[in-house]
Design a protein around this motif. Structure first.
Motif, PDB file in Angstrom:
ATOM      1  N   TYR A   1     -67.501 -43.303  12.890  1.00 58.43           N
ATOM      2  CA  TYR A   1     -67.403 -42.100  12.050  1.00 58.43           C
ATOM      3  C   TYR A   1     -66.436 -41.073  12.651  1.00 58.43           C
ATOM      4  CZ  TYR A   1     -68.614 -37.569  10.086  1.00 58.43           C
ATOM      5  OH  TYR A   1     -68.535 -36.324   9.527  1.00 58.43           O
TER       6      TYR A   1
ATOM      7  N   ALA B   1     -69.776 -44.091   1.000  1.00 53.27           N
ATOM      8  CA  ALA B   1     -68.874 -43.747   2.109  1.00 53.27           C
ATOM      9  C   ALA B   1     -69.219 -44.565   3.357  1.00 53.27           C
ATOM     10  CB  ALA B   1     -68.980 -42.254   2.418  1.00 53.27           C
TER      11      ALA B   1
ATOM     12  N   HIS C   1     -63.105 -41.736  11.618  1.00 54.34           N
ATOM     13  CA  HIS C   1     -62.834 -41.656  10.161  1.00 54.34           C
ATOM     14  C   HIS C   1     -63.751 -40.587   9.570  1.00 54.34           C
ATOM     15  CE1 HIS C   1     -60.431 -45.367  10.258  1.00 54.34           C
ATOM     16  NE2 HIS C   1     -61.347 -45.833  11.081  1.00 54.34           N
ATOM     17  N   LYS C   2     -63.485 -39.350   9.874  1.00 53.27           N
ATOM     18  CA  LYS C   2     -64.432 -38.276   9.534  1.00 53.27           C
ATOM     19  C   LYS C   2     -64.540 -37.984   8.039  1.00 53.27           C
ATOM     20  CE  LYS C   2     -65.592 -35.891  13.603  1.00 53.27           C
ATOM     21  NZ  LYS C   2     -65.921 -34.649  14.233  1.00 53.27           N
ATOM     22  N   ASP C   3     -63.661 -38.585   7.260  1.00 54.02           N
ATOM     23  CA  ASP C   3     -63.770 -38.403   5.814  1.00 54.02           C
ATOM     24  C   ASP C   3     -64.859 -39.308   5.222  1.00 54.02           C
ATOM     25  OD1 ASP C   3     -62.060 -40.467   6.702  1.00 54.02           O
ATOM     26  OD2 ASP C   3     -61.301 -40.733   4.660  1.00 54.02           O
ATOM     27  N   LEU C   4     -65.412 -40.194   6.034  1.00 58.13           N
ATOM     28  CA  LEU C   4     -66.421 -41.134   5.537  1.00 58.13           C
ATOM     29  C   LEU C   4     -67.739 -40.904   6.268  1.00 58.13           C
ATOM     30  CD1 LEU C   4     -64.146 -44.310   5.449  1.00 58.13           C
ATOM     31  CD2 LEU C   4     -64.912 -42.976   3.486  1.00 58.13           C
ATOM     32  N   LYS C   5     -68.584 -40.051   5.701  1.00 59.05           N
ATOM     33  CA  LYS C   5     -69.841 -39.687   6.353  1.00 59.05           C
ATOM     34  C   LYS C   5     -70.946 -40.656   5.908  1.00 59.05           C
ATOM     35  CE  LYS C   5     -72.950 -36.682   8.157  1.00 59.05           C
ATOM     36  NZ  LYS C   5     -73.180 -36.730   9.602  1.00 59.05           N
TER      37      LYS C   5
END
Lengths: 186, 137
Positions: free
Chosen positions: A95, A112, A98-102
């Motif tokens: 995570y 996500a 890829h912080k746009d996918l929580k």
């Protein structure tokens, strides 16, 4: 020689946190979509009860442990058998890369989280390939009658690196006598 | 003599990453913990009996415990008894499905409408076991 092509993926088995679910989903992605027939799952609780078949699988093949929290049950359960995982991750690193996918949800991950698991599994494919190749080379070069595992806990070295592509922190434990360099290729 | 009032039941689920019934266990247990008996149940990750400390290992001593297993290997019941304490009740998913005349799930993940009757049946049996344990305490 089939034995040489297996890489065991051992995820967190928790039902309390989304990162445990992410670890498990990533393992399923590896075993079902990304590297079917090479990436192999086993139930973590089988190691807890010392099941002979699960113990042999884990002892004979390189293991990728993917944990869901800092308690690191997957890694420690392998180590309780006297072996170190070839590579171990904490799923939260997927995570942070890829912080746009929580990831959310425990019983079932949200969309996500499922997308993040697909990405993480794709990024781990090269590691599975490397471990399978190392195992194949070790099988060929091993004298007859020698132990089947090429990755004993004794004599192992550990390195920690960060993936240049995704920023994942990788803890790589590899046999210092391995036929291939222990350097993580990610 | 003071009596301890039991207000919560510990649920320990098979994680069964390798088998569809393991996924069924996890989802059904979560349903009980989150929706059916949220105030009366707690859980623990099974491998913490090995990877955790004394607090985790005393789980079955602190709570009357229900184990839910996905296959005949009974990892959950065995590990709980071996490493923490004897479970109050032990449930086995294939037996529950057989009693309800339901087919075993075939997928490892992404359960949907097809698996909903099995999830419901297992969750209801766990809930019944929780109520029985609390009534007996």
């Amino acid at each position: 020689m089939d034995k040489a092509k297996k890489v065991v993926v051992l995820p967190c088995s928790g039902i309390g946190k989304a990162y445990g679910a992410l670890a498990r989903e990533t393992a399923y992605e590896l075993a079902e979509r990304v590297r079917p027939g090479v990436a192999t799952l086993t139930c973590l609780p089988l190691l807890v009860i010392n099941d002979p078949a699960a113990r042999k699988l884990v002892t004979d093949h390189p293991v990728i442990a993917i944990d869901g929290c800092p308690k690191e049950c997957a890694r420690k359960s392998v180590e309780a058998l006297g072996k170190k995982p070839a590579v171990s991750y904490q799923a939260i690193r997927f995570y942070t890369a890829h912080k746009d996918l929580k990831p959310e949800g425990v019983a079932q991950l949200n969309e996500a989280g499922q997308k993040l698991a697909r990405i993480a599994a794709d990024e781990l494919a090269a590691t599975v390939d490397r471990l399978a190749a190392e195992e194949a080379v070790a099988q060929v070069s091993k004298p007859a009658g020698s132990p089947t595992s090429s990755r004993p806990g004794v004599g192992a070295t550990s390195t920690s690196e960060v993936c240049g592509d995704c920023g994942l922190e990788i803890s790589d434990t590899a046999d210092s006598k391995s036929a291939l360099p222990a350097k993580e290729e990610l | 003599m003071n009596e301890i009032q039991v207000t919560k039941v510990g649920i320990v689920s098979c994680s069964g990453e390798e088998i569809p019934d393991g996924t069924l266990c996890r989802i059904a247990c979560r349903k009980v913990l989150d929706a059916l008996r949220p105030g009366e149940t707690v859980t623990i990750c099974l491998p913490l009996f090995i990877a955790g400390g004394e607090e985790e290992r005393s789980f079955a001593a602190k709570y009357p415990t229900i184990t839910v297993d996905g296959c005949e290997k009974l990892c959950t019941a065995k590990a709980t008894e071996m490493l923490s304490g004897k479970p109050g009740k032990s449930l086995l998913v294939p037996e529950i499905l057989k009693r309800h005349g339901l087919p075993a799930p075939t997928k490892l993940r992404h359960f949907g409408l097809e698996e909903e009757p099995a999830v419901k049946a297992v969750a209801e049996e766990i809930t019944k076991a929780v109520d029985e344990v609390l009534a007996e305490a």
